[in-house]
Design a protein around this motif. Structure first.
Motif, PDB file in Angstrom:
ATOM      1  N   PHE A  21       0.749  -1.154  -0.057  1.00  0.00           N
ATOM      2  CA  PHE A  21       0.042   0.033   0.081  1.00  0.00           C
ATOM      3  C   PHE A  21       0.954   1.238  -0.169  1.00  0.00           C
ATOM      4  N   THR A  22       1.745   1.280   1.087  1.00  0.00           N
ATOM      5  CA  THR A  22       2.733   2.410   0.877  1.00  0.00           C
ATOM      6  C   THR A  22       3.212   2.568  -0.566  1.00  0.00           C
ATOM      7  N   LEU A  23       3.985   1.658  -1.157  1.00  0.00           N
ATOM      8  CA  LEU A  23       4.498   2.008  -2.508  1.00  0.00           C
ATOM      9  C   LEU A  23       3.498   2.578  -3.685  1.00  0.00           C
ATOM     10  N   LEU A  24       2.211   1.970  -3.505  1.00  0.00           N
ATOM     11  CA  LEU A  24       1.278   2.265  -4.392  1.00  0.00           C
ATOM     12  C   LEU A  24       0.818   3.626  -3.958  1.00  0.00           C
ATOM     13  N   TRP A  25       0.479   3.968  -2.962  1.00  0.00           N
ATOM     14  CA  TRP A  25      -0.105   5.301  -2.485  1.00  0.00           C
ATOM     15  C   TRP A  25       1.075   6.369  -2.768  1.00  0.00           C
ATOM     16  N   THR A  26       2.186   6.276  -2.328  1.00  0.00           N
ATOM     17  CA  THR A  26       3.287   7.049  -2.789  1.00  0.00           C
ATOM     18  C   THR A  26       3.216   7.408  -4.108  1.00  0.00           C
ATOM     19  N   CYS A  27       3.090   6.513  -4.992  1.00  0.00           N
ATOM     20  CA  CYS A  27       3.064   6.555  -6.631  1.00  0.00           C
ATOM     21  C   CYS A  27       1.796   7.269  -7.039  1.00  0.00           C
ATOM     22  N   VAL A  28       0.817   7.173  -6.107  1.00  0.00           N
ATOM     23  CA  VAL A  28      -0.539   7.939  -6.411  1.00  0.00           C
ATOM     24  C   VAL A  28      -0.030   9.483  -6.440  1.00  0.00           C
ATOM     25  N   TYR A  29       0.462   9.919  -5.146  1.00  0.00           N
ATOM     26  CA  TYR A  29       0.913  10.991  -4.581  1.00  0.00           C
ATOM     27  C   TYR A  29       1.810  11.549  -5.633  1.00  0.00           C
ATOM     28  N   TRP A  30       2.819  10.933  -6.130  1.00  0.00           N
ATOM     29  CA  TRP A  30       3.852  11.502  -7.069  1.00  0.00           C
ATOM     30  C   TRP A  30       3.052  11.707  -8.491  1.00  0.00           C
ATOM     31  N   MET A  31       2.009  10.840  -8.766  1.00  0.00           N
ATOM     32  CA  MET A  31       1.416  10.855  -9.974  1.00  0.00           C
ATOM     33  C   MET A  31       0.741  12.027 -10.802  1.00  0.00           C
TER      34      MET A  31
ATOM     35  N   LEU B 262       2.553   8.353   8.000  1.00  0.00           N
ATOM     36  CA  LEU B 262       2.039   6.966   9.014  1.00  0.00           C
ATOM     37  C   LEU B 262       2.251   6.082   8.400  1.00  0.00           C
ATOM     38  N   CYS B 263       2.175   5.682   7.081  1.00  0.00           N
ATOM     39  CA  CYS B 263       2.680   4.376   6.657  1.00  0.00           C
ATOM     40  C   CYS B 263       3.913   3.919   7.082  1.00  0.00           C
ATOM     41  N   LEU B 264       5.018   4.776   6.903  1.00  0.00           N
ATOM     42  CA  LEU B 264       6.469   4.370   7.323  1.00  0.00           C
ATOM     43  C   LEU B 264       6.316   4.221   8.600  1.00  0.00           C
ATOM     44  N   PHE B 265       5.704   4.958   9.395  1.00  0.00           N
ATOM     45  CA  PHE B 265       5.738   4.765  10.877  1.00  0.00           C
ATOM     46  C   PHE B 265       5.259   3.214  11.128  1.00  0.00           C
ATOM     47  N   MET B 266       4.131   3.010  10.621  1.00  0.00           N
ATOM     48  CA  MET B 266       3.357   1.688  10.841  1.00  0.00           C
ATOM     49  C   MET B 266       4.362   0.383  10.234  1.00  0.00           C
TER      50      MET B 266
END
Length: 441
Positions: free
Chosen positions: A95-105, A120-124
């Motif tokens: 999820f973290t990888l996919l969401w980060t790509c959404v943010y960058w996209m 928060l994903c990085l913390f978790m």
């Protein structure tokens, strides 16, 4: 040193486990809701071109009409995995990888809250939130734990303090304090059910203006103290539910409500939500010695939080007012502070002809309305046009922009220097761009 040693002392992990369940549900709701509300279609499928993070131009959505639905469906599935603690780290890492790509996209729907979700994903990912009350913990030979180091709780509290504190500091500017932004925002919401009429009243607008500063500046301190914790939590719920209803900012208000669990005594959380969980006897845990692993953890945290202080302050290193230049605006907790409107057109010059391009001919309504006032997006679209016309056989072209913008209700100002060929300019992230103009004051 005693305080530092206490950060590695075991405490009941009930708050961490409860937040994992809430967090997993919320990222599921964010992902699935993006599909159901049409956000995925409007932001990733309809546009011919998306404004990515600069330097990530290759990160464009697929041209088909279904891949991004599968993409967000996978993220929703990962959210369920996080909530249930099923293949927890794999689910969360995906999820973290996919969401980060959404943010960058894309940047047309930029939101500080999307960036906060990455943090928060990085913390978790680094805390053992699945060590209890998870499907992973029920596996054969699984490591089950009822405790976690104290720092696993405190990093969430400190991150919240940073978010709230800088949100309060950034509100001390005329556009917010005068109520200008809130008045403009509420003017379009007077038809809201139940509270629409109140949103148009000056008294409520002033309450939101000053209440927002007071809440952001003090809420963490009131949550930290036992005597004020419960009233502060109730106020927090009301505040964030109001924001959710009026500003419609996705899961962020509910994330902030969920994060409040870290301020409560772990024993109280265990007693209410995990009654069968064994009681942790803190007398069994003397202060630990600080080994190389503990010191390495401290070093990483110091670097991380130092960077978190730098980002909201970095706009002071740039020439000009960040409200106009936008340099240092993102990743800085500058939330809901201003409206920017305007118009931009491009003058294209080739070896034998000149013509005008209006962004609306290539972009969606949302994209073209987001671009005025954001010089980085003006530059990115100039780069897009340059490549497009070269590909179509026009050779080397020059792309100049004529742009005008308005901040809140202030007079309109010239956004960019129309004499500069933006196609020949390289973007410099750490330096002020002289072609970005600001109004004379």
């Amino acid at each position: 040193m005693i305080w530092l040693k206490k950060q590695f002392q075991p405490v009941d992990n009930a708050p961490l486990v409860l937040f994992r369940i809430v967090f997993g549900f919320l990222i599921f709701a964010e992902s699935f809701g993006a599909i159901m509300t049409g956000w995925v279609r409007r932001v990733f499928i309809e546009p011919e071109f998306t404004f990515t993070l600069i330097g990530f131009n290759w990160l464009q959505p697929p041209d088909d009409n279904y891949s991004m639905y599968i993409y967000f469906g996978l993220m929703a599935t990962c959210g369920i995995g996080v909530m249930l603690g099923l293949y927890y780290r794999a689910s969360l890492a995906t999820f973290t990888l996919l969401w980060t790509c959404v943010y960058w996209m894309q940047k047309s729907s930029y939101n500080n809250h999307y960036y906060f979700l990455i943090l928060l994903c990085l913390f978790m990912l680094v805390v053992p939130a699945h060590a209890y009350a998870s499907l992973d913990a029920k596996r054969k030979n699984a490591v089950i734990s009822t405790t976690c180091p104290r720092w696993c709780i405190n990093i969430f509290i400190f991150q919240m303090w940073i978010v709230y504190t800088f949100a309060a500091i950034h509100k001390f500017y005329p556009g917010w304090v005068s109520g200008e932004f809130i008045a403009m925002n509420f003017a379009s919401k007077t038809d809201y059910w139940l509270i629409g009429n109140a949103l148009g009243q000056e008294w409520l607008q002033k309450a939101v203006v000053y209440g927002g500063i007071v809440f952001d500046g003090l809420i963490v301190y009131f949550l930290l103290f036992k005597k004020t914790r419960v009233p502060a939590f109730i106020i927090s719920i009301v505040f964030h539910l109001f924001n959710s209803f009026v500003f419609q900012i996705g899961i962020f208000p509910y994330l902030m409500i969920g994060l409040a669990v870290f301020f409560f005594e772990p024993e109280s959380v265990r007693r209410i939500f995990f009654k069968s969980k064994p009681i942790v006897n803190y007398d069994e845990f003397p202060l630990p010695k600080l080994g190389s692993r503990s010191l390495a953890t401290c070093f990483v945290m110091i670097v991380y939080f130092s960077f978190q202080f730098y980002l909201p302050l970095r706009h002071h290193l740039y020439k000009g007012d960040v409200f106009y230049t936008e340099e240092g605006h993102r990743l800085a907790w500058r939330m809901m502070l201003r409206y920017k409107s305007g118009n931009v057109k491009y003058n294209i010059t080739s070896s034998d002809s000149t013509w005008v391009v209006k962004p609306r001919d290539f972009l969606t309504r949302k994209q073209s309305s987001a671009m005025p006032g954001k010089p980085d997006m003006v530059w990115q679209f100039a780069q897009y046009l340059d490549k497009k016309y070269k590909k179509e056989g026009f050779g080397d072209v020059e792309v100049r922009a004529e742009g005008y913008a308005r901040l809140n209700g202030e007079p309109i100002y010239k956004l960019v220097d129309e004499t500069v060929d933006l196609s020949a300019i390289r973007w410099q992230s750490l330096k002020h761009a002289d072609w970005i103009l600001t109004p004379d004051k």
